[in-house]
Design a protein around this motif. Structure first.
Motif, PDB file in Angstrom:
ATOM      1  N   GLN A  68       0.881  -0.993  -0.205  1.00 56.71           N
ATOM      2  CA  GLN A  68       0.288  -0.146  -0.238  1.00 56.71           C
ATOM      3  C   GLN A  68       0.623   1.011  -0.518  1.00 56.71           C
ATOM      4  O   GLN A  68       1.755   1.487   0.856  1.00 56.71           O
ATOM      5  CB  GLN A  68      -0.438   0.297   1.367  1.00 56.71           C
ATOM      6  N   GLU A  69       0.387   1.961  -1.089  1.00 61.54           N
ATOM      7  CA  GLU A  69       1.356   3.287  -1.328  1.00 61.54           C
ATOM      8  C   GLU A  69       3.217   3.065  -1.386  1.00 61.54           C
ATOM      9  O   GLU A  69       3.760   3.892  -0.750  1.00 61.54           O
ATOM     10  CB  GLU A  69       1.322   4.399  -0.347  1.00 61.54           C
ATOM     11  N   GLY A  70       3.039   2.021  -1.657  1.00 64.28           N
ATOM     12  CA  GLY A  70       4.417   0.703  -1.654  1.00 64.28           C
ATOM     13  C   GLY A  70       5.465   0.787  -0.718  1.00 64.28           C
ATOM     14  O   GLY A  70       6.651   0.126  -0.759  1.00 64.28           O
ATOM     15  N   PHE A  71       4.939   1.663   0.241  1.00 61.62           N
ATOM     16  CA  PHE A  71       5.055   0.724   2.119  1.00 61.62           C
ATOM     17  C   PHE A  71       4.998  -1.025   1.893  1.00 61.62           C
ATOM     18  O   PHE A  71       4.543  -1.645   1.565  1.00 61.62           O
ATOM     19  CB  PHE A  71       4.774   1.298   2.748  1.00 61.62           C
ATOM     20  N   PRO A  72       6.566  -1.720   2.461  1.00 63.21           N
ATOM     21  CA  PRO A  72       6.214  -3.029   2.119  1.00 63.21           C
ATOM     22  C   PRO A  72       5.665  -4.181   4.034  1.00 63.21           C
ATOM     23  O   PRO A  72       5.354  -3.189   4.545  1.00 63.21           O
ATOM     24  CB  PRO A  72       7.728  -3.804   2.562  1.00 63.21           C
ATOM     25  N   GLY A  73       5.215  -5.503   3.343  1.00 63.66           N
ATOM     26  CA  GLY A  73       4.834  -5.453   4.680  1.00 63.66           C
ATOM     27  C   GLY A  73       2.822  -5.228   4.413  1.00 63.66           C
ATOM     28  O   GLY A  73       2.418  -4.462   4.684  1.00 63.66           O
ATOM     29  N   THR A  74       2.366  -6.134   5.549  1.00 63.02           N
ATOM     30  CA  THR A  74       0.951  -6.250   5.766  1.00 63.02           C
ATOM     31  C   THR A  74       1.349  -5.392   7.522  1.00 63.02           C
ATOM     32  O   THR A  74       1.366  -5.794   8.024  1.00 63.02           O
ATOM     33  CB  THR A  74       0.417  -7.375   6.005  1.00 63.02           C
ATOM     34  N   VAL A  75       0.437  -4.633   7.578  1.00 68.66           N
ATOM     35  CA  VAL A  75       0.574  -3.769   9.419  1.00 68.66           C
ATOM     36  C   VAL A  75      -0.242  -4.187   9.422  1.00 68.66           C
ATOM     37  O   VAL A  75      -1.904  -3.053   8.570  1.00 68.66           O
ATOM     38  CB  VAL A  75       1.797  -3.168   8.552  1.00 68.66           C
ATOM     39  N   PRO A 101       9.659  -6.893   7.337  1.00 73.05           N
ATOM     40  CA  PRO A 101      10.088  -5.482   7.786  1.00 73.05           C
ATOM     41  C   PRO A 101       9.784  -4.515   6.773  1.00 73.05           C
ATOM     42  O   PRO A 101       9.364  -4.332   5.749  1.00 73.05           O
ATOM     43  CB  PRO A 101      11.845  -5.563   7.465  1.00 73.05           C
ATOM     44  N   THR A 102       9.349  -3.379   7.747  1.00 77.18           N
ATOM     45  CA  THR A 102       8.528  -1.886   7.355  1.00 77.18           C
ATOM     46  C   THR A 102       9.110  -0.828   8.002  1.00 77.18           C
ATOM     47  O   THR A 102       9.842  -1.607   8.829  1.00 77.18           O
ATOM     48  CB  THR A 102       7.549  -2.344   6.924  1.00 77.18           C
ATOM     49  N   VAL A 103       8.558   0.336   7.473  1.00 82.12           N
ATOM     50  CA  VAL A 103       9.082   1.349   8.487  1.00 82.12           C
ATOM     51  C   VAL A 103       8.342   2.028   8.484  1.00 82.12           C
ATOM     52  O   VAL A 103       6.682   1.709   8.327  1.00 82.12           O
ATOM     53  CB  VAL A 103       9.980   2.512   7.651  1.00 82.12           C
ATOM     54  N   LEU A 104       7.415   2.546  10.185  1.00 90.86           N
ATOM     55  CA  LEU A 104       6.040   2.635  10.710  1.00 90.86           C
ATOM     56  C   LEU A 104       6.865   5.038  11.884  1.00 90.86           C
ATOM     57  O   LEU A 104       7.472   3.986  12.809  1.00 90.86           O
ATOM     58  CB  LEU A 104       5.491   2.114  11.596  1.00 90.86           C
ATOM     59  N   ASN A 105       5.551   5.377  11.215  1.00 89.60           N
ATOM     60  CA  ASN A 105       5.718   6.538  11.794  1.00 89.60           C
ATOM     61  C   ASN A 105       4.502   7.555  12.256  1.00 89.60           C
ATOM     62  O   ASN A 105       3.829   8.146  11.615  1.00 89.60           O
ATOM     63  CB  ASN A 105       7.095   7.288  11.418  1.00 89.60           C
ATOM     64  N   THR A 131      12.920   4.024  12.804  1.00 89.40           N
ATOM     65  CA  THR A 131      11.657   3.895  12.374  1.00 89.40           C
ATOM     66  C   THR A 131      11.302   2.123  12.098  1.00 89.40           C
ATOM     67  O   THR A 131      10.127   2.048  11.725  1.00 89.40           O
ATOM     68  CB  THR A 131      10.974   4.423  11.811  1.00 89.40           C
ATOM     69  N   VAL A 132      11.978   0.966  12.210  1.00 89.16           N
ATOM     70  CA  VAL A 132      11.802   0.489  10.749  1.00 89.16           C
ATOM     71  C   VAL A 132      10.798  -1.362  12.508  1.00 89.16           C
ATOM     72  O   VAL A 132      11.498  -0.939  13.451  1.00 89.16           O
ATOM     73  CB  VAL A 132      13.498  -0.393  11.224  1.00 89.16           C
ATOM     74  N   LEU A 133      10.287  -1.147  11.655  1.00 91.23           N
ATOM     75  CA  LEU A 133       9.112  -2.520  12.222  1.00 91.23           C
ATOM     76  C   LEU A 133       9.666  -3.527  11.652  1.00 91.23           C
ATOM     77  O   LEU A 133       9.597  -3.256  10.382  1.00 91.23           O
ATOM     78  CB  LEU A 133       7.667  -1.526  12.345  1.00 91.23           C
ATOM     79  N   ARG A 134      10.080  -4.826  12.264  1.00 92.54           N
ATOM     80  CA  ARG A 134      10.109  -5.863  12.223  1.00 92.54           C
ATOM     81  C   ARG A 134       9.050  -6.528  12.866  1.00 92.54           C
ATOM     82  O   ARG A 134       8.350  -6.984  13.557  1.00 92.54           O
ATOM     83  CB  ARG A 134      11.406  -7.082  12.658  1.00 92.54           C
ATOM     84  N   PRO A 135       8.909  -8.861  12.027  1.00 87.94           N
ATOM     85  CA  PRO A 135       8.314  -9.138  12.364  1.00 87.94           C
ATOM     86  C   PRO A 135       7.877  -9.432  14.101  1.00 87.94           C
ATOM     87  O   PRO A 135       9.155 -10.177  14.242  1.00 87.94           O
ATOM     88  CB  PRO A 135       8.472 -10.238  11.290  1.00 87.94           C
ATOM     89  N   GLY A 136       7.007 -10.166  15.406  1.00 87.17           N
ATOM     90  CA  GLY A 136       7.780  -9.771  16.004  1.00 87.17           C
ATOM     91  C   GLY A 136       7.421  -9.024  17.312  1.00 87.17           C
ATOM     92  O   GLY A 136       8.145  -9.242  18.662  1.00 87.17           O
TER      93      GLY A 136
END
Length: 365
Positions: free
Chosen positions: A140-147, A171-175, A346-351
């Motif tokens: 969605q909007e180019g961001f990786p991972g289902t959040v 792995p994705t970024v979130l803010n 701002t990296v968010l990873r699985p787990g």
């Protein structure tokens, strides 16, 4: 939070052009009334009394859903996946380059045009408020991972509170942040330049002509960005400062002193007491006597003085939004962090779980 003193009422707020129903949740606690809509997770209304007990709406907004659907200034919205700007509309994570839409010059602003502000969130009433939830699919909007995101908005003795939580399957970024425009004088009260601001921030993020971070942070000493002592928002707004000229006012991230001198690190880098939310910003309108106190565990706040409100949009009660009619306090991580390894991650990873909170409380003097 003594939620037993907070009433929550749900009413319909319209239907989007593509047929999605939108609800409005009104939270009432004492003399404070807050409204949140499921479109964009928007903070649609905040009514608080002045020193004489007269209530007024202290956030800019619209009377109906059509205003928010047409809005391009993120009024009151929950923004994501990434609040603020990402340079070049791209970032590299674990060796893979991700390309995002350009919606601010060549940069991505607030997650792109189809970001969280433009989604209809699911909602569930909870003690003292409403829990908004959203599944943002991979890409969605180019961001990786289902959040999967939850934002719980509550109202109580401690004020208005946002509790953000999110997980990802890649792995994705979130803010995440809220983009309310505040005017403690009330809707239609005009400029906020006479508001007095205090911020516990000894550094800020200087920007280039595209309002993207320069290589180094700067001390606020001797600059228009020094709000460590109570200062009128407009006191230095018209000084010939290169940073103010570039942004046509304030549109800069102030870095709170609650964060350690070494910025490199993780979300847990805050040096305060575990679970505590330090007071970082206080605003006061001397005319109405209303005050706003901001507490957060985030490293910074984007101070925005409504520079691009140009009088072409009609808001609540038929009032047009003009430059300086509201100011934003967007608690967040630093802009362009995905491209800046020297900034807090701002990296968010699985787990892992993204967890952060911000509160706004109101009073009078």
């Amino acid at each position: 939070m003594p939620s037993d003193l907070t009433t929550v009422t749900r009413t319909p707020f319209g239907t989007t052009p593509d047929g999605r129903d939108v609800d409005r949740y009104e939270l009432v606690h004492g003399q404070v009334t807050v409204a949140v809509i499921t479109y964009g997770g928007v903070l649609q209304s905040v009514r608080v009394p002045d020193r004489d007990g007269v209530a007024a709406d202290v956030v800019l907004g619209y009377d109906d859903l059509a205003g928010y659907v047409a809005d391009t200034s993120f009024h009151g919205a929950l923004v994501g996946r990434f609040g603020n700007r990402i340079a070049g509309a791209s970032f590299t994570l674990d060796g893979t380059e991700h390309h995002l839409p350009q919606n601010y010059g060549t940069a991505t602003l607030h997650g792109g045009p189809g970001g969280f502000h433009a989604q209809v969130w699911d909602a569930q009433e909870v003690d003292g408020g409403v829990r908004l939830s959203l599944v943002s699919p991979d890409g969605q909007e180019g961001f990786p991972g289902t959040v999967e995101v939850e934002v719980t908005v509550t109202l109580g003795e401690a004020g208005l509170r946002w509790d953000y939580r999110a997980t990802t399957d890649a792995p994705t970024v979130l803010n995440l942040t809220n983009h309310a425009y505040w005017n403690l004088g009330g809707t239609g009260a005009g400029t906020v330049e006479h508001h007095v601001l205090r911020a516990a921030a000894g550094r800020y993020v200087p920007v280039d002509e595209g309002l993207l971070p320069l290589p180094d942070l700067a001390a606020v000493d001797g600059t228009p960005f020094d709000f460590r002592e109570p200062t009128r928002l407009g006191a230095r707004l018209r000084t010939a400062d290169e940073q103010l000229l570039r942004a046509q006012g304030y549109d800069h991230c102030l870095l709170f002193d609650t964060w350690r001198d070494s910025l490199a690190g993780t979300r847990e880098a805050w040096s305060g007491e575990p679970g505590g939310l330090p007071e970082v910003v206080r605003a006061e309108d001397p005319r109405s006597g209303r005050t706003l106190t901001l507490r957060t565990d985030q490293p910074g706040v984007q101070l925005y003085s409504g520079n691009f409100l140009d009088g072409t949009v009609v808001g609540r009660g038929g009032v047009t939004f003009r430059q300086g009619d509201g100011f934003c306090l967007e608690t967040q991580h630093l802009p362009d962090s995905p491209n800046r390894p020297d900034f807090p991650s701002t990296v968010l990873r699985p787990g892992q779980e993204y967890v952060t909170s911000t509160t706004v409380s109101f009073g009078t003097v």
